[in-house]
Design a protein around this motif. Structure first.
Motif, mmCIF file in Angstrom:
data_model
loop_
_atom_site.group_PDB
_atom_site.id
_atom_site.type_symbol
_atom_site.label_atom_id
_atom_site.label_comp_id
_atom_site.label_asym_id
_atom_site.label_seq_id
_atom_site.Cartn_x
_atom_site.Cartn_y
_atom_site.Cartn_z
ATOM 1 N N THR A 56 -5.949 19.111 7.610
ATOM 2 C CA THR A 56 -6.065 18.812 6.190
ATOM 3 C C THR A 56 -5.160 19.713 5.373
ATOM 4 N N ALA A 57 -5.081 20.983 5.749
ATOM 5 C CA ALA A 57 -4.197 21.916 5.049
ATOM 6 C C ALA A 57 -2.734 21.496 5.193
ATOM 7 N N ALA A 58 -2.358 21.009 6.366
ATOM 8 C CA ALA A 58 -0.976 20.578 6.587
ATOM 9 C C ALA A 58 -0.651 19.343 5.752
ATOM 10 N N VAL A 59 -1.598 18.438 5.644
ATOM 11 C CA VAL A 59 -1.397 17.261 4.796
ATOM 12 C C VAL A 59 -1.292 17.690 3.333
ATOM 13 N N ARG A 60 -2.147 18.615 2.916
ATOM 14 C CA ARG A 60 -2.098 19.109 1.539
ATOM 15 C C ARG A 60 -0.733 19.731 1.241
ATOM 16 N N ALA A 61 -0.229 20.523 2.173
ATOM 17 C CA ALA A 61 1.059 21.193 1.963
ATOM 18 C C ALA A 61 2.196 20.189 1.851
ATOM 19 N N ASP A 62 2.099 19.082 2.579
ATOM 20 C CA ASP A 62 3.172 18.090 2.569
ATOM 21 C C ASP A 62 3.053 17.129 1.394
ATOM 22 N N VAL A 63 1.858 16.654 1.128
ATOM 23 C CA VAL A 63 1.665 15.612 0.117
ATOM 24 C C VAL A 63 1.538 16.200 -1.282
ATOM 25 N N THR A 65 -0.211 16.997 -4.821
ATOM 26 C CA THR A 65 -0.997 16.099 -5.668
ATOM 27 C C THR A 65 -0.234 14.797 -5.819
ATOM 28 N N PRO A 66 -0.766 13.701 -5.298
ATOM 29 C CA PRO A 66 -0.027 12.439 -5.339
ATOM 30 C C PRO A 66 0.045 11.864 -6.747
ATOM 31 N N ASP A 67 1.003 10.953 -6.937
ATOM 32 C CA ASP A 67 1.126 10.225 -8.189
ATOM 33 C C ASP A 67 1.592 8.813 -7.865
ATOM 34 N N GLU A 68 1.913 8.056 -8.906
ATOM 35 C CA GLU A 68 2.265 6.648 -8.711
ATOM 36 C C GLU A 68 3.514 6.457 -7.856
ATOM 37 N N VAL A 82 -5.996 12.003 6.263
ATOM 38 C CA VAL A 82 -5.501 11.678 4.920
ATOM 39 C C VAL A 82 -6.652 11.289 4.001
ATOM 40 N N LEU A 83 -7.579 10.478 4.505
ATOM 41 C CA LEU A 83 -8.717 10.068 3.682
ATOM 42 C C LEU A 83 -9.553 11.274 3.275
ATOM 43 N N ARG A 84 -9.748 12.207 4.187
ATOM 44 C CA ARG A 84 -10.492 13.417 3.844
ATOM 45 C C ARG A 84 -9.744 14.244 2.802
ATOM 46 N N TYR A 85 -8.432 14.314 2.932
ATOM 47 C CA TYR A 85 -7.661 15.055 1.935
ATOM 48 C C TYR A 85 -7.779 14.404 0.561
ATOM 49 N N LEU A 86 -7.620 13.078 0.519
ATOM 50 C CA LEU A 86 -7.727 12.379 -0.758
ATOM 51 C C LEU A 86 -9.118 12.554 -1.360
ATOM 52 N N ARG A 87 -10.147 12.540 -0.506
ATOM 53 C CA ARG A 87 -11.512 12.743 -0.984
ATOM 54 C C ARG A 87 -11.669 14.124 -1.623
ATOM 55 N N SER A 88 -10.900 15.098 -1.159
ATOM 56 C CA SER A 88 -11.031 16.465 -1.669
ATOM 57 C C SER A 88 -10.364 16.677 -3.021
ATOM 58 N N LEU A 89 -9.545 15.722 -3.461
ATOM 59 C CA LEU A 89 -8.775 15.905 -4.687
ATOM 60 C C LEU A 89 -9.662 15.754 -5.915
ATOM 61 N N PRO A 90 -9.500 16.636 -6.888
ATOM 62 C CA PRO A 90 -10.234 16.458 -8.143
ATOM 63 C C PRO A 90 -9.635 15.316 -8.954
ATOM 64 N N SER A 91 -10.480 14.556 -9.601
ATOM 65 C CA SER A 91 -9.986 13.479 -10.467
ATOM 66 C C SER A 91 -9.448 14.088 -11.760
#
Length: 203
Positions: A56-63, A65-68, A82-91
């Motif tokens: 998850t940390a590696a995905v966070r480092a690469d991705v 905060t996503p945008d459009e 990836v789904l777990r990483y996206l779940r961790s993001l604050p809205s």
């Protein structure tokens, strides 16, 4: 020389036992770069003995905060990560496109060594509302991820899986070294055609 597509960037996330050089990852990255989309394939640590926090940390480092303009394509265990990483993001957050290939959130009978990693899966409720374009791909007979697992994930995300006949688990050993269906799923990019051609089990 290819001109970068404004605001676009892509990440390709591999699965269990794989590396960025395996299967169809490199070919997809090449195709994306040819269309002007900067693309990365991060090497997730210890792929033979994956650790959820490290992945998850590696995905966070690469991705980040996503945008459009962001695109994520993930394979198998990479999908859960990836789904777990996206779940961790604050809205609020948004993701331009998400392509999940042979994804799942349930334990795999064929790969019990991943039970601890998969554990409680991932609560995906509401995630699809943050994604502009969501595509889920599965084969018609996957020896590692039951097709019902991927169909259940699709239902949880409010969509249906698209079937790629004869793709197995989307491995090079299944003959899948190119995945034009993933490119076709990306808005504003499209595909220039292509065929699949022919590794250890990777999830």
């Amino acid at each position: 020389m290819t001109t970068p597509t404004s605001g676009r960037r892509a990440s390709i996330i591999h699965g269990y036992g794989a590396t960025p050089a395996d299967h169809w990852f490199g070919r997809l990255a090449e195709r994306l770069r040819q269309t002007g989309v900067p693309t990365t394939i991060p090497a997730l640590p210890t792929p033979e003995t994956p650790d959820p926090a490290e992945w998850t940390a590696a995905v966070r480092a690469d991705v980040g905060t996503p945008d459009e303009g962001a695109v994520i394509v993930a394979h198998s265990l990479g999908c859960l990560t990836v789904l777990r990483y996206l779940r961790s993001l604050p809205s609020p957050w948004r993701l331009g496109a998400l392509v999940l290939v042979a994804g799942f959130v349930d334990p795999l009978p064929a790969l019990p060594e991943l039970d601890a990693y998969i554990a409680d899966g991932c609560d995906v409720e509401g995630l699809a509302a943050h994604v502009d374009r969501l595509t889920i791909l599965r084969s018609d007979a996957d020896p590692y991820v039951p097709t019902g697992h991927t169909d259940r994930l699709a239902r949880l995300l409010g969509t249906t899986a698209e079937i790629v006949p004869g793709a197995g688990h989307f491995l090079a050993s299944d003959g899948i070294t190119d995945l034009p269906q993933a490119l076709q799923a990306l808005p504003g990019i499209g595909a220039s055609g292509g065929t699949t051609s022919g590794a250890a089990a990777t999830a």
